[in-house]
Design a protein around this motif. Sequence first.
Motif, PDB file in Angstrom:
ATOM      1  N   LEU A  90       0.826  -1.200   0.000  1.00  8.95           N
ATOM      2  CA  LEU A  90       0.000   0.000   0.000  1.00  8.95           C
ATOM      3  C   LEU A  90       0.861   1.251   0.000  1.00  8.95           C
ATOM      4  O   LEU A  90       1.932   1.290   0.622  1.00  8.95           O
ATOM      5  N   MET A  91       0.390   2.281  -0.669  1.00  4.01           N
ATOM      6  CA  MET A  91       1.080   3.565  -0.691  1.00  4.01           C
ATOM      7  C   MET A  91       0.089   4.665  -0.327  1.00  4.01           C
ATOM      8  O   MET A  91      -1.050   4.672  -0.811  1.00  4.01           O
ATOM      9  N   HIS A  92       0.517   5.580   0.532  1.00  5.72           N
ATOM     10  CA  HIS A  92      -0.284   6.761   0.838  1.00  5.72           C
ATOM     11  C   HIS A  92       0.584   7.994   0.669  1.00  5.72           C
ATOM     12  O   HIS A  92       1.739   7.905   0.237  1.00  5.72           O
ATOM     13  N   GLN A  93       0.039   9.142   0.992  1.00  5.60           N
ATOM     14  CA  GLN A  93       0.757  10.390   0.722  1.00  5.60           C
ATOM     15  C   GLN A  93       2.107  10.478   1.412  1.00  5.60           C
ATOM     16  O   GLN A  93       3.040  11.077   0.890  1.00  5.60           O
ATOM     17  N   SER A  94       2.215   9.883   2.582  1.00  2.00           N
ATOM     18  CA  SER A  94       3.464   9.987   3.345  1.00  2.00           C
ATOM     19  C   SER A  94       4.462   8.878   3.011  1.00  2.00           C
ATOM     20  O   SER A  94       5.567   8.853   3.550  1.00  2.00           O
ATOM     21  N   SER A  95       4.079   7.946   2.122  1.00  2.00           N
ATOM     22  CA  SER A  95       4.985   6.849   1.753  1.00  2.00           C
ATOM     23  C   SER A  95       6.157   7.371   0.922  1.00  2.00           C
ATOM     24  O   SER A  95       6.019   8.318   0.144  1.00  2.00           O
ATOM     25  N   ASP A  96       7.316   6.728   1.084  1.00  5.05           N
ATOM     26  CA  ASP A  96       8.467   7.055   0.242  1.00  5.05           C
ATOM     27  C   ASP A  96       8.197   6.600  -1.195  1.00  5.05           C
ATOM     28  O   ASP A  96       7.482   5.614  -1.416  1.00  5.05           O
TER      29      ASP A  96
END
Length: 266
Positions: A90-96
Amino acid sequence: MSVANSLAHGVEAAVPGTLHARTITGGIKVRPRPGRQVRFGRAKRPAVDLSVGTDDQSVSRLHAEVTYQDSYWWLRNMGQQLMRLPHGQLMHQSSDPVPLTAGYTPLFIRGSGYRQHLVELYVTGPYGDTQTDRHEAETIPPKIWEINAAERLLLVVLGERYLLYEEAPRPLTYKQAAARLAYLRPDDDWRANIIEDRIEAVRYRLHAGGFPYPLRHDKAEGRPYDNNLLHNLLRGLVESTTLVPPDLDLLESGLVHPGTATQPER
């Protein structure tokens, strides 16, 4: 998005590192160059390079960005909804930012309700021509198994988790599939026993055609769960690209999508 044009089937020869991207609105091909960016979202061009989820306000106008740097295309989530990569990542806005590996990567953007919006990504490998290997020998394509439109619908409903590239997918039960189909196709009569009979016929037919995984009960070893045979069927169909992520459009009830056109190389 046309299943025939799915990037899961591979791409034409291109410069190593070329990024190919496709949604139901079209496709683009971008050569690698430091600092180059490709942007996806609900907005129209030129605010984004490729639109996705144009009728779903849960998708951000600018939802994702891919930037070429240090010999990789780096994917970043800029939207409010989660994005999911294969194997449940999963990726969100704060993910690298995540580097894309050579080959095919399906990206799913979470929409409203149960909707998932697909962005297909493909990075050309180091030898440039995905149709041949480094010795110029002809590549043998995977066997595409013959299934009709009704069978494809049933298999996509039963195997949605496989097409979403989940970590350890399992099929829906026939009862769950019947409930889903009652919503998607209320005028049809897809009862659990009818679905089971149709899928059993597919298993027997593909088994006779040399399917790579067991699809029938082995009397010598006892009677395995039908769920395991259905798992084998769905696994083999996805691995062979008989079923591809764009088939998930069949789960979009009542939606009409525009045709797909590839934009010129940039």
